[in-house]
Scaffold this motif. Sequence first.
Motif, short mmCIF file in Angstrom:
data_model
loop_
_atom_site.label_atom_id
_atom_site.label_comp_id
_atom_site.label_asym_id
_atom_site.label_seq_id
_atom_site.Cartn_x
_atom_site.Cartn_y
_atom_site.Cartn_z
N GLN A 196 -40.06 3.20 19.99
CA GLN A 196 -39.50 4.56 19.97
C GLN A 196 -38.82 5.16 18.54
OE1 GLN A 196 -37.50 4.20 23.82
NE2 GLN A 196 -39.13 5.00 24.86
N GLU A 197 -38.34 4.17 18.11
CA GLU A 197 -37.79 4.45 16.42
C GLU A 197 -38.47 4.94 15.76
OE1 GLU A 197 -34.31 4.61 15.70
OE2 GLU A 197 -34.26 4.24 17.93
N LYS A 198 -39.76 4.47 15.70
CA LYS A 198 -40.80 4.97 14.63
C LYS A 198 -41.40 6.05 15.28
CE LYS A 198 -42.63 0.65 12.59
NZ LYS A 198 -43.87 -0.42 12.73
N CYS A 199 -41.59 6.50 16.59
CA CYS A 199 -42.26 7.53 16.97
C CYS A 199 -41.77 8.97 16.31
CB CYS A 199 -42.04 7.43 18.43
SG CYS A 199 -42.93 9.00 19.21
N CYS A 200 -42.79 9.72 15.88
CA CYS A 200 -42.38 10.94 15.15
C CYS A 200 -42.78 12.18 16.39
CB CYS A 200 -43.07 11.19 14.01
SG CYS A 200 -44.77 11.11 13.95
N GLY A 201 -43.28 11.65 17.81
CA GLY A 201 -43.36 12.88 18.80
C GLY A 201 -44.57 13.76 18.30
N ASP A 240 -36.83 14.79 24.25
CA ASP A 240 -37.28 14.86 22.82
C ASP A 240 -38.50 14.70 22.50
OD1 ASP A 240 -37.14 12.25 23.29
OD2 ASP A 240 -35.60 11.65 22.04
N ILE A 273 -40.31 11.96 22.53
CA ILE A 273 -40.87 10.42 21.99
C ILE A 273 -41.35 9.79 23.06
CG2 ILE A 273 -39.47 8.51 21.45
CD1 ILE A 273 -39.43 10.98 19.34
N ALA A 290 -47.49 7.17 12.99
CA ALA A 290 -46.21 6.57 12.63
C ALA A 290 -46.22 5.13 12.90
CB ALA A 290 -45.26 7.11 13.34
#
Lengths: 399, 65
Positions: free
Chosen positions: B7-12, B30, B32, B57
Amino acid sequence: MATAAQTPRFVHPAARGGCPFDPPPAYRQAQQDEPISRVSLWDGTPTWLVTRHEDVKAVLGDARFSSDATRAGFPFISAGARQLSTGQPTFIRMDDPEHARLRRMLTGEFMIKKVEALRPEIQRIADDLLDRMTAGRTSGDLVREFALPLPSLVICLLLGVPYQDHDFFQECSRVLLRRDASAEEVNAAQRRLADYLVGLTEAKRAEPDDGILSRLVARGELDTQEIGAMGRLLLIAGHETTANMTALSVLALLRNPDQLARLRAHPESVVGAVEELLRYLTIVHSGLTRVATEDVTLGGVRIGAGEGVTCMVNTANRDEREFPDGDALDLTRDARRHLAFGFGVHQCLGQPLARLELQIALNTVLRRLPELRLAVPFESIRYRGEMLVYGVHELPVAW
Amino acid sequence: MLVHIDQEKCCGAGSCVLAAPEVFDQRDEDGIVVLLDAEPPADSHQAVRDAAAVCPAAAIRLEQA
């Protein structure tokens, strides 16, 4: 091994030529015989040109290639483009973690289920526009009467921008996206648009509504200037791209009548059809730009720290190694690996909205205008070769 | 097949939800990525592989169980 000392192949952006739906010949040639090559920009500075699907994906997915346009060596295709990218930069010209922090304030607004909920509203807008366009007439300009107002109305609705101001912001947008606009012209248009959105943001502070600008105000994490800058980005990106994709898609379908007939007969296939049209047309035709922050070897080529890189998503999307017979528009193809929205953490934020708008726009036009045809000879169509976003200036059609 | 998300890498961007809606969703606040099924049935493996391939991502990692 190629080195930075090589003689530039040509000046980027190179002249268009050949089929108006294809990348210009110079880029196709570069992809054939020197897929990562050296070209020069308008002011003589060099940039690496990356043309293959695999390499473009590698660059855009690699954090060693920075999006920060204020870094030395960042490539710009014109003085106006430099002003656009460096005057009041938004998160698309920043790197993580700052980029991610700002982008995440918006990702929730454009997620699939939220966008999907807009379907009836977008359909209503599309139908209204066609009602007006066709009332008592049998011909008109599809750009001015449908392709441009549709996404403009939608992004205005989402942001909370009054649509009656569209002449103003579309005029600003035309200057910002004109490649030959001077830095002064771009700066002036940027300021007018920024002042407008800052004023609007102030108004939302006093009287909130259900739009994105008001929600950004309510978050309390950004000041008015920052919200205004974000609004400016969304307003421009939200209407220019979809508008041009819509009109160019209709033209490409008219030139490929078997494909058009197929889509008209199978409207449920529009989801895949839109992906193929995105691949085939790739309207971001001047490339996506980055600068290397350290030495990187890519496809056997050493790209030095501080050197600019221009990723040609349009040639990448025609790469025969990824898309066999890629120069053919084939709506049955699985084109989902296309790079029309870019790749990496900067990939288009609004892509679910763009997809839905395109799906609705194309199906509505094909369903409601069964006799749709060009009203002028194909050869007389004027293309947006001089704009940062490709497309047609007008699309005179009859029905 | 085991599915891991970051989830840190995810850019949605939402590409995974389009490719494999039965396995991936987006967080309401958000956008994510949220994992609905970490061990999806065989008939959705191809869709999950497609989702991982189009993730911009590199936020989806697959592990063959």
